[in-house]
Design a protein around this motif. Structure first.
Motif, PDB file in Angstrom:
ATOM      1  N   LEU A  99     -11.178   5.925  -3.164  1.00 19.97           N
ATOM      2  CA  LEU A  99     -10.059   5.825  -2.234  1.00 19.97           C
ATOM      3  C   LEU A  99     -10.317   4.687  -1.252  1.00 19.97           C
ATOM      4  CD1 LEU A  99      -9.397   9.575  -1.449  1.00 19.97           C
ATOM      5  CD2 LEU A  99      -8.075   8.067  -2.934  1.00 19.97           C
ATOM      6  N   PRO A 100      -9.271   3.953  -0.867  1.00 19.22           N
ATOM      7  CA  PRO A 100      -9.456   2.839   0.084  1.00 19.22           C
ATOM      8  C   PRO A 100      -9.804   3.359   1.472  1.00 19.22           C
ATOM      9  CG  PRO A 100      -7.139   3.146  -0.368  1.00 19.22           C
ATOM     10  CD  PRO A 100      -7.885   4.073  -1.290  1.00 19.22           C
ATOM     11  N   VAL A 101     -10.647   2.622   2.155  1.00 18.05           N
ATOM     12  CA  VAL A 101     -11.079   2.978   3.501  1.00 18.05           C
ATOM     13  C   VAL A 101     -10.265   2.141   4.473  1.00 18.05           C
ATOM     14  CG1 VAL A 101     -13.012   2.989   5.110  1.00 18.05           C
ATOM     15  CG2 VAL A 101     -13.389   3.518   2.691  1.00 18.05           C
ATOM     16  N   ARG A 102      -9.648   2.772   5.460  1.00 18.29           N
ATOM     17  CA  ARG A 102      -8.873   2.053   6.474  1.00 18.29           C
ATOM     18  C   ARG A 102      -9.843   1.521   7.524  1.00 18.29           C
ATOM     19  NH1 ARG A 102      -3.329   1.392   5.921  1.00 18.29           N
ATOM     20  NH2 ARG A 102      -3.421   1.031   8.120  1.00 18.29           N
ATOM     21  N   ARG A 103      -9.872   0.220   7.678  1.00 20.02           N
ATOM     22  CA  ARG A 103     -10.732  -0.397   8.697  1.00 20.02           C
ATOM     23  C   ARG A 103      -9.840  -0.974   9.788  1.00 20.02           C
ATOM     24  NH1 ARG A 103     -14.430  -3.436   4.346  1.00 20.02           N
ATOM     25  NH2 ARG A 103     -15.614  -1.631   3.684  1.00 20.02           N
ATOM     26  N   PRO A 104     -10.248  -0.830  11.051  1.00 14.55           N
ATOM     27  CA  PRO A 104      -9.415  -1.376  12.137  1.00 14.55           C
ATOM     28  C   PRO A 104      -9.420  -2.898  12.090  1.00 14.55           C
ATOM     29  CG  PRO A 104     -11.470  -0.501  12.987  1.00 14.55           C
ATOM     30  CD  PRO A 104     -11.428  -0.151  11.545  1.00 14.55           C
ATOM     31  N   LEU A 105      -8.267  -3.493  12.442  1.00 11.19           N
ATOM     32  CA  LEU A 105      -8.178  -4.954  12.517  1.00 11.19           C
ATOM     33  C   LEU A 105      -8.904  -5.428  13.753  1.00 11.19           C
ATOM     34  CD1 LEU A 105      -4.459  -5.466  11.508  1.00 11.19           C
ATOM     35  CD2 LEU A 105      -6.462  -5.878  10.121  1.00 11.19           C
ATOM     36  N   ARG A 157       0.830  -1.214   0.000  1.00  9.06           N
ATOM     37  CA  ARG A 157       0.000   0.000   0.000  1.00  9.06           C
ATOM     38  C   ARG A 157       0.860   1.259   0.000  1.00  9.06           C
ATOM     39  NH1 ARG A 157      -4.995  -1.476   4.062  1.00  9.06           N
ATOM     40  NH2 ARG A 157      -5.681  -3.293   2.878  1.00  9.06           N
ATOM     41  N   ARG A 158       1.928   1.227   0.782  1.00 12.13           N
ATOM     42  CA  ARG A 158       2.817   2.389   0.804  1.00 12.13           C
ATOM     43  C   ARG A 158       3.493   2.595  -0.546  1.00 12.13           C
ATOM     44  NH1 ARG A 158       5.302   0.942   6.658  1.00 12.13           N
ATOM     45  NH2 ARG A 158       3.578   1.765   7.894  1.00 12.13           N
ATOM     46  N   GLY A 159       3.887   1.520  -1.184  1.00 13.57           N
ATOM     47  CA  GLY A 159       4.499   1.616  -2.510  1.00 13.57           C
ATOM     48  C   GLY A 159       3.542   2.193  -3.533  1.00 13.57           C
ATOM     49  N   ILE A 160       2.283   1.767  -3.468  1.00 15.05           N
ATOM     50  CA  ILE A 160       1.279   2.310  -4.390  1.00 15.05           C
ATOM     51  C   ILE A 160       1.060   3.789  -4.111  1.00 15.05           C
ATOM     52  CG2 ILE A 160      -1.179   2.222  -4.994  1.00 15.05           C
ATOM     53  CD1 ILE A 160      -0.996  -0.828  -4.648  1.00 15.05           C
ATOM     54  N   ALA A 161       1.019   4.169  -2.840  1.00 13.32           N
ATOM     55  CA  ALA A 161       0.843   5.581  -2.494  1.00 13.32           C
ATOM     56  C   ALA A 161       2.017   6.420  -2.997  1.00 13.32           C
ATOM     57  CB  ALA A 161       0.681   5.731  -0.981  1.00 13.32           C
ATOM     58  N   VAL A 162       3.225   5.889  -2.868  1.00 11.00           N
ATOM     59  CA  VAL A 162       4.400   6.622  -3.366  1.00 11.00           C
ATOM     60  C   VAL A 162       4.327   6.765  -4.878  1.00 11.00           C
ATOM     61  CG1 VAL A 162       6.906   6.427  -3.676  1.00 11.00           C
ATOM     62  CG2 VAL A 162       5.895   6.057  -1.428  1.00 11.00           C
ATOM     63  N   LEU A 163       3.963   5.699  -5.564  1.00  8.63           N
ATOM     64  CA  LEU A 163       3.862   5.765  -7.024  1.00  8.63           C
ATOM     65  C   LEU A 163       2.783   6.744  -7.477  1.00  8.63           C
ATOM     66  CD1 LEU A 163       4.318   2.029  -8.035  1.00  8.63           C
ATOM     67  CD2 LEU A 163       5.896   3.915  -8.435  1.00  8.63           C
ATOM     68  N   LEU A 164       1.637   6.730  -6.803  1.00  6.54           N
ATOM     69  CA  LEU A 164       0.563   7.674  -7.165  1.00  6.54           C
ATOM     70  C   LEU A 164       0.970   9.112  -6.853  1.00  6.54           C
ATOM     71  CD1 LEU A 164      -2.640   5.728  -6.073  1.00  6.54           C
ATOM     72  CD2 LEU A 164      -1.838   6.192  -8.391  1.00  6.54           C
ATOM     73  N   GLY A 165       1.665   9.308  -5.742  1.00  3.06           N
ATOM     74  CA  GLY A 165       2.151  10.643  -5.420  1.00  3.06           C
ATOM     75  C   GLY A 165       3.155  11.140  -6.449  1.00  3.06           C
ATOM     76  N   THR A 166       4.057  10.256  -6.861  1.00  5.26           N
ATOM     77  CA  THR A 166       5.033  10.616  -7.893  1.00  5.26           C
ATOM     78  C   THR A 166       4.337  10.959  -9.196  1.00  5.26           C
ATOM     79  OG1 THR A 166       6.626   9.127  -6.854  1.00  5.26           O
ATOM     80  CG2 THR A 166       7.086   9.812  -9.127  1.00  5.26           C
ATOM     81  N   LEU A 167       3.320  10.172  -9.548  1.00  3.95           N
ATOM     82  CA  LEU A 167       2.550  10.452 -10.759  1.00  3.95           C
ATOM     83  C   LEU A 167       1.866  11.813 -10.674  1.00  3.95           C
ATOM     84  CD1 LEU A 167       1.399   9.459 -13.487  1.00  3.95           C
ATOM     85  CD2 LEU A 167      -0.472   8.461 -12.182  1.00  3.95           C
TER      86      LEU A 167
END
Length: 139
Positions: free
Chosen positions: A132-138, A76-86
């Protein structure tokens, strides 16, 4: 038991020898088979000599459950970095070439200012936010 059609007489002979060996190992009367075939038939009837722990199934189930519950945060962090770079690169491209590109686009589509009014942009922003993805608690 083999259910495929027998292609050649050699295959039929081989199949009959194997069946005779299985019958001889079962104790059927009047069946004779070569010792090598009987040895193979005997080996196939016995269970494999594997000493699995008593709780083997529980361990495998626990490992599978643990693997399924892992949160792939790095992905998820990698995807966020890639989208931010884009987004940064798209913004830089728009700043550098946006004026000429927008003028060319407006010349090609005279109704573009009416289409891209405030409500359309608001609708597009809402649709993007809904994806956008929704963060749900575990649990």
């Amino acid at each position: 038991m083999k259910t495929d059609p027998i292609v050649s007489p050699a295959q039929q002979t081989e199949w009959l020898r194997q069946e005779q060996a299985f019958d001889a190992e079962r104790g059927a009367a009047g069946t004779e088979a070569p010792a090598s075939y009987r040895l193979i038939a005997r080996a196939l009837r016995e269970p494999l000599p594997v000493d699995l722990p008593a709780d083997f199934a529980t361990r495998v189930a626990r490992r599978a459950e643990t693997a399924a519950l892992l949160d792939p945060r790095w992905e998820r962090r990698g995807i966020a970095v890639l989208l931010g770079t884009l987004a940064v690169l798209a913004g830089a491209g728009l700043l550098l070439e946006g004026a000429s590109w927008l003028a060319d686009l407006q010349a090609a589509l005279p109704s573009l200012p009416r289409i891209l009014n405030g409500w359309t942009l608001l609708l597009l922003a809402g649709l993007a936010a809904a994806q956008l993805p929704v963060r749900r608690p575990l649990r």
